[in-house]
Enzyme design. Sequence first.
Site, PDB file in Angstrom:
ATOM      1  N   HIS A 120       0.798  -1.121  -0.029  1.00 32.59           N
ATOM      2  CA  HIS A 120      -0.005   0.048   0.025  1.00 32.59           C
ATOM      3  C   HIS A 120       0.979   1.101   0.176  1.00 32.59           C
ATOM      4  O   HIS A 120       2.051   1.125   0.403  1.00 32.59           O
ATOM      5  CB  HIS A 120      -0.772  -0.026   1.342  1.00 32.59           C
ATOM      6  N   ASP A 143       3.207  -4.284   8.114  1.00 33.23           N
ATOM      7  CA  ASP A 143       1.952  -3.512   7.945  1.00 33.23           C
ATOM      8  C   ASP A 143       0.828  -4.443   8.015  1.00 33.23           C
ATOM      9  O   ASP A 143       0.497  -5.400   7.052  1.00 33.23           O
ATOM     10  CB  ASP A 143       1.883  -2.857   6.411  1.00 33.23           C
ATOM     11  N   LYS A 147     -10.575  -0.743  10.561  1.00 33.11           N
ATOM     12  CA  LYS A 147     -10.604  -1.858   9.690  1.00 33.11           C
ATOM     13  C   LYS A 147     -11.209  -3.171  10.808  1.00 33.11           C
ATOM     14  O   LYS A 147     -11.281  -4.249  10.184  1.00 33.11           O
ATOM     15  CB  LYS A 147      -9.485  -2.187   9.063  1.00 33.11           C
ATOM     16  N   GLN A 185      -4.339  -4.955   6.783  1.00 36.60           N
ATOM     17  CA  GLN A 185      -5.446  -5.852   6.420  1.00 36.60           C
ATOM     18  C   GLN A 185      -5.495  -7.296   6.952  1.00 36.60           C
ATOM     19  O   GLN A 185      -6.070  -8.282   6.432  1.00 36.60           O
ATOM     20  CB  GLN A 185      -5.332  -5.819   4.873  1.00 36.60           C
ATOM     21  N   CYS A 230      -4.888   2.251  -3.740  1.00 39.84           N
ATOM     22  CA  CYS A 230      -3.577   3.025  -2.647  1.00 39.84           C
ATOM     23  C   CYS A 230      -2.426   2.012  -3.093  1.00 39.84           C
ATOM     24  O   CYS A 230      -1.833   1.875  -2.485  1.00 39.84           O
ATOM     25  CB  CYS A 230      -3.877   3.566  -1.509  1.00 39.84           C
TER      26      CYS A 230
END
Lengths: 418, 148
Positions: free
Chosen positions: A135, A212, A238, A215, A376
């Site tokens: 991302h 990261d 999220k 997600q 993104c």
Amino acid sequence: MNAATQSVIEQVGTRSVSSIRADFPILHQQVNGHPLVYLDNAASSQHPQVVIDAISQYYQKNHANIHRGVHTLSQRATDQFEGAREEVRRFINAGCSKEVIFTRGTTEAINLVAESFLRPRLQPGDEILISALEHHANIVPWQHVCQHTGAVLKVIPITQAGEVDFTAFESLIGPRTKLLALAHVSNALGTVVPVENFIAAARKAGVPVLLDGAQAIPHSVVDVQKLDCDFYCFSAHKLCGPTGIGVLYGREALLQAMPPWQGGGDMILTVSFEKTTYNQLPWKFEAGTPHIAGAIGLGAALRYLNSLGMQNIAAYEQQLLAYATRQLSKVEGLRIIGTAPHKAAVVSFVTKNIHPHDLGTILDTEGVAIRTGHHCAMPVMSFYGIPATARASFAFYNTFAEIDRLVAALHHAQNVMG
Amino acid sequence: MDLKDLYRDVIVDHNKNPRNFGRLEPADLHADGHNPLCGDQLSVTVNMAGDRIADIRFDGSGCAISVASASLMTEAVRGKTLTEFASLHARVHELLTQHDSSIDPVSLGKLGALSGVREFPARVKCASLCWHTLQAALQHETNAISTE
């Protein structure tokens, strides 16, 4: 065959999905004359009533600024805010709550590591290793530090299926590598990156690792100690929590050695015009009044998710993914982008004759919310030679019938566009 | 929101069969346009006869609204003077963006088919990209035009 004709048991652990849906007020509305089908969860998930209640209770009964206040409301607010930190610690199994820094979100967490941890360590020619799946939030902060230090950004390529190429990684990591920053799950494609293998290799090479997790954490059990990563970043919104709040997990020894990033109130012990001494962890990195209600909302969201069980959530979402993949593959002219064998419940796709942007508009008129665009992740789009994809991303409150609605709306789009 | 207001037959037709698609070589004027939001990319090439647009082509890729809008635009502006272009551009811009516009879509001919776009605010940029790009070409701006 669609969901109506097959005997599907929609169950997350011991709870039926229909009872779970009752927890989410926003899901029960008409959009453009149709019951809402919300399939944009990878962009932001929705909130159960308990999260909304926790936030409004805080504002109705307990709001005051935290820390240092001697009055009752300030103590209540402080207890709730620090209680949320402990909820986060438990959720990701961090060793202690000092290792849990509240940020505005994943993006700010990555920027904090870029500026405070990495930038002071970099010499010209040093290397930062990321993957082609990232991302923009896991690309641009590293480009910034490269510009300021003369370090070089190296990119691990991906395969046609959308997997990070481990062999290429092994040849890219080297003595100049100062950090490996990897997506745990790709937001654009849904690929679950086998980060354990990458971390093990990085450990051997003495390279610190940032994940990261934006997600990954909504779809799986994340244990930072088991992962053995140095930094883990994620956002509350999220995870059924509010926007504007997120978390940086960092290994205590690294965080202790890092200088503060932003200066201000709350991050200091003493200030005079000659000298300022800094607060201890985690507050050293939390300058200014934080998003107190956000942290409290995040804490409530984590309690809610724990009540369902992340294992159960993951298992049900895999059923949704399998069904969606099967049904979407039958749509004529549709091509799924990202076909890694291990994916989170995200399906990115393009269709032969209809631009994703038109699909997004047409589906919306049928009450189906998906995301269209580059997500993104423009380098991912370039890799596949496409400007954009349509992306349906699922949460545990989605149903098989909603996937049927998505497919029906796609057929409708094909009719509209001739 | 009625979908047929947006994807009228004229729009669907011009998306499937864009007119004046390609590049003029050589071209007197040229500009590139980009809508980073959805990845639409188009370029416009123009040949002039005095202050009149003698010929125009566009190419690129984008959603149905951006492709159809560009196709319709090339038909509408061929033969127009720079002043006539500026006036038409202003009227199309008003049609795309203002709910209380007094412009009768019929007076714009086929371009009137774009009047449904204003009901879909997220799509206005798709329809206006080609116009901004052509304006840049006519003003000899060489930098790529972006809607953001």
